[in-house]
Write a protein that holds these residues in place. Structure first.
Motif, PDB file in Angstrom:
ATOM      1  N   THR A 207      98.486  39.723  55.180  1.00  0.00           N
ATOM      2  CA  THR A 207      97.815  40.669  54.300  1.00  0.00           C
ATOM      3  C   THR A 207      97.351  41.876  55.095  1.00  0.00           C
ATOM      4  O   THR A 207      96.865  41.755  56.223  1.00  0.00           O
ATOM      5  CB  THR A 207      96.596  40.017  53.633  1.00  0.00           C
ATOM      6  OG1 THR A 207      95.766  39.463  54.640  1.00  0.00           O
ATOM      7  CG2 THR A 207      97.015  38.942  52.667  1.00  0.00           C
TER       8      THR A 207
ATOM      9  N   ARG B 169      99.293  49.286  56.476  1.00  0.00           N
ATOM     10  CA  ARG B 169     100.662  49.353  55.963  1.00  0.00           C
ATOM     11  C   ARG B 169     101.309  50.676  56.294  1.00  0.00           C
ATOM     12  O   ARG B 169     102.486  50.750  56.628  1.00  0.00           O
ATOM     13  CB  ARG B 169     100.669  49.159  54.434  1.00  0.00           C
ATOM     14  CG  ARG B 169     100.350  47.770  53.975  1.00  0.00           C
ATOM     15  CD  ARG B 169     100.869  47.523  52.558  1.00  0.00           C
ATOM     16  NE  ARG B 169     100.803  48.691  51.728  1.00  0.00           N
ATOM     17  CZ  ARG B 169      99.748  49.054  51.039  1.00  0.00           C
ATOM     18  NH1 ARG B 169      98.642  48.337  51.107  1.00  0.00           N
ATOM     19  NH2 ARG B 169      99.761  50.132  50.283  1.00  0.00           N
TER      20      ARG B 169
ATOM     21  N   LEU C  52      90.831  39.077  52.457  1.00  0.00           N
ATOM     22  CA  LEU C  52      92.217  39.504  52.267  1.00  0.00           C
ATOM     23  C   LEU C  52      93.174  38.320  52.389  1.00  0.00           C
ATOM     24  O   LEU C  52      94.149  38.218  51.638  1.00  0.00           O
ATOM     25  CB  LEU C  52      92.582  40.577  53.291  1.00  0.00           C
ATOM     26  CG  LEU C  52      91.873  41.925  53.138  1.00  0.00           C
ATOM     27  CD1 LEU C  52      92.239  42.855  54.288  1.00  0.00           C
ATOM     28  CD2 LEU C  52      92.233  42.571  51.806  1.00  0.00           C
ATOM     29  N   ALA C  53      92.891  37.419  53.325  1.00  0.00           N
ATOM     30  CA  ALA C  53      93.747  36.247  53.494  1.00  0.00           C
ATOM     31  C   ALA C  53      93.679  35.345  52.265  1.00  0.00           C
ATOM     32  O   ALA C  53      94.703  34.848  51.785  1.00  0.00           O
ATOM     33  CB  ALA C  53      93.333  35.480  54.749  1.00  0.00           C
TER      34      ALA C  53
ATOM     35  N   GLY D  46      95.599  37.076  49.494  1.00  0.00           N
ATOM     36  CA  GLY D  46      97.044  37.156  49.702  1.00  0.00           C
ATOM     37  C   GLY D  46      97.739  35.824  49.500  1.00  0.00           C
ATOM     38  O   GLY D  46      98.787  35.745  48.865  1.00  0.00           O
ATOM     39  N   SER D  47      97.147  34.767  50.032  1.00  0.00           N
ATOM     40  CA  SER D  47      97.733  33.427  49.891  1.00  0.00           C
ATOM     41  C   SER D  47      96.625  32.387  50.082  1.00  0.00           C
ATOM     42  O   SER D  47      96.323  31.998  51.219  1.00  0.00           O
ATOM     43  CB  SER D  47      98.845  33.200  50.923  1.00  0.00           C
ATOM     44  OG  SER D  47      99.340  31.877  50.839  1.00  0.00           O
TER      45      SER D  47
ATOM     46  N   THR E 221      97.009  41.079  42.204  1.00  0.00           N
ATOM     47  CA  THR E 221      97.203  39.718  42.706  1.00  0.00           C
ATOM     48  C   THR E 221      96.385  39.427  43.957  1.00  0.00           C
ATOM     49  O   THR E 221      96.322  38.283  44.402  1.00  0.00           O
ATOM     50  CB  THR E 221      98.682  39.483  43.010  1.00  0.00           C
ATOM     51  OG1 THR E 221      99.157  40.535  43.869  1.00  0.00           O
ATOM     52  CG2 THR E 221      99.502  39.481  41.737  1.00  0.00           C
TER      53      THR E 221
ATOM     54  N   GLY F 233      94.850  40.343  48.117  1.00  0.00           N
ATOM     55  CA  GLY F 233      95.437  40.389  49.445  1.00  0.00           C
ATOM     56  C   GLY F 233      95.572  41.766  50.042  1.00  0.00           C
ATOM     57  O   GLY F 233      96.025  41.901  51.182  1.00  0.00           O
ATOM     58  N   MET F 234      95.186  42.808  49.321  1.00  0.00           N
ATOM     59  CA  MET F 234      95.351  44.157  49.827  1.00  0.00           C
ATOM     60  C   MET F 234      94.302  45.067  49.224  1.00  0.00           C
ATOM     61  O   MET F 234      93.965  44.938  48.050  1.00  0.00           O
ATOM     62  CB  MET F 234      96.756  44.675  49.492  1.00  0.00           C
ATOM     63  CG  MET F 234      97.119  46.008  50.145  1.00  0.00           C
ATOM     64  SD  MET F 234      96.583  47.426  49.158  1.00  0.00           S
ATOM     65  CE  MET F 234      97.651  47.249  47.750  1.00  0.00           C
TER      66      MET F 234
ATOM     67  N   THR G 100     106.349  45.246  44.391  1.00  0.00           N
ATOM     68  CA  THR G 100     106.188  43.933  45.004  1.00  0.00           C
ATOM     69  C   THR G 100     107.489  43.136  44.951  1.00  0.00           C
ATOM     70  O   THR G 100     107.891  42.504  45.929  1.00  0.00           O
ATOM     71  CB  THR G 100     105.065  43.147  44.304  1.00  0.00           C
ATOM     72  OG1 THR G 100     103.845  43.880  44.424  1.00  0.00           O
ATOM     73  CG2 THR G 100     104.895  41.774  44.929  1.00  0.00           C
TER      74      THR G 100
END
Length: 328
Positions: free
Chosen positions: A2, A8, A200-201, A204-205, A269, A271-272, A321
């Protein structure tokens, strides 16, 4: 993995002008220039320009308030109602309870933090999505907000606080500079602190985060707590800049709270995050508000435009995405 939007944009092989924030910056500059020309230069006058940035402060902070919850894949529908409730509470404490302004401001911040943590704890305990939980707490807070002083207006509170709301530093409104400072702190939180990276982690997942030893429950509570604290900051800026508050404060903040981060490139969703994108999107939404006031456009059309842009940003984010997943 993430990333923040800034990270990015600095990935190998990626140029600055390919970042969504660069596109937003170009649109913001072009839109501001076009509106300045359309108003015959009136937008560039000292009074109008000062008012523009003064009333940009709250949309920035309220957008950040929503952004931190989006970072963990949640939503906070109570940000507007909570901002109004904290503003009403601060004004009541100064006028009715006789507290000095610093204590009333601190109480508003703590109240926002407490409400946010409560939202997070309810999400964790019930395992119900934050969308539903905050929809319920929004209704409760709206009732509490009205119960503070009914339909009456609070005004005439701390002259010092109201003077701060009108003050300028180097030509820029003090409340706007406070909003920028808050944005910088939020950016540092996500980019430089362990709790920020954990948020963020988890967004993200959640599964990968749990395997890494990160508590997703703690991340949810921290995100909602920070969101509530930022709503408290927005309340303080509202009290300072407006000079009066009533039970309708915050009713018009829900859509801008989503518009700023989503148009700014934050994924639903999780994570960012993109603090820069949120700032630029809040600027664009404020431009639309000024355009509506200058040309007498029906506010419903403005809501339609902003809603359509938010929907378009969501669809573009979904397509982006999917394309990235295919390229990986």
């Amino acid at each position: 993995m993430t990333l923040t939007a800034t990270q990015r944009s600095t990935l190998p092989g990626r140029h600055l002008w390919q970042a969504p924030e660069f596109t937003l910056a170009v649109i913001a500059v072009a839109g501001f220039a076009a509106l300045a020309v359309a108003t015959g230069g009136n937008l560039l006058s000292a009074g109008t320009l000062g008012a523009f940035f003064r009333f940009l402060a709250v949309p920035i902070v309220i957008g950040l308030s929503q952004m931190v919850v989006l970072a963990v894949g949640q939503m906070n529908l109570s940000v507007g109602a909570l901002t109004g409730f904290c503003a009403m509470a601060a004004a009541w404490l100064m006028l009715e309870a006789g507290l000095p302004a610093p204590l009333a401001v601190l109480a508003a911040l703590l109240l926002g933090l407490f409400a946010g943590v409560t939202n997070g704890v309810l999400v964790v305990l019930t395992r119900i999505n934050g969308f539903i939980v905050t929809l319920a707490t929004m209704t409760i807070i709206q009732g509490l907000r009205y119960g503070v002083n009914g339909p009456d207006t609070f005004q005439g509170y701390s002259p010092g606080l109201r003077e701060f709301g009108r003050a300028s530093i180097l030509g820029l409104p003090a409340v706007f500079l406070v909003a920028l400072a808050v944005a910088a702190l939020v950016a540092l939180f996500f980019s430089r602190t362990v709790p920020g990276r954990h948020l963020l982690a988890s967004g993200g997942s959640p599964f990968a985060a749990r395997l890494s030893g990160i508590s997703n429950d703690r991340s949810l509570i921290v995100a909602h707590g920070l969101s509530g604290l930022l709503a408290g900051v927005a309340a303080v800026l509202t009290v300072a800049a407006s000079g009066s508050v009533n039970a309708t404060i915050g009713d018009d903040l829900l859509l801008p709270s989503f518009a700023a981060p989503i148009i700014g490139g934050v994924a639903l969703t999780g994570g960012m995050v993109s603090v820069t994108g949120t700032l630029l999107a809040a600027f664009l939404v404020r431009l639309v508000d000024v355009m509506q006031a200058q040309f007498g456009i029906n506010p419903r059309w403005v809501d339609l435009i902003i809603g359509a842009v938010v929907l378009g940003a969501v669809l573009l984010g979904t397509v982006r995405t999917k394309l990235q997943e295919r390229s990986d």
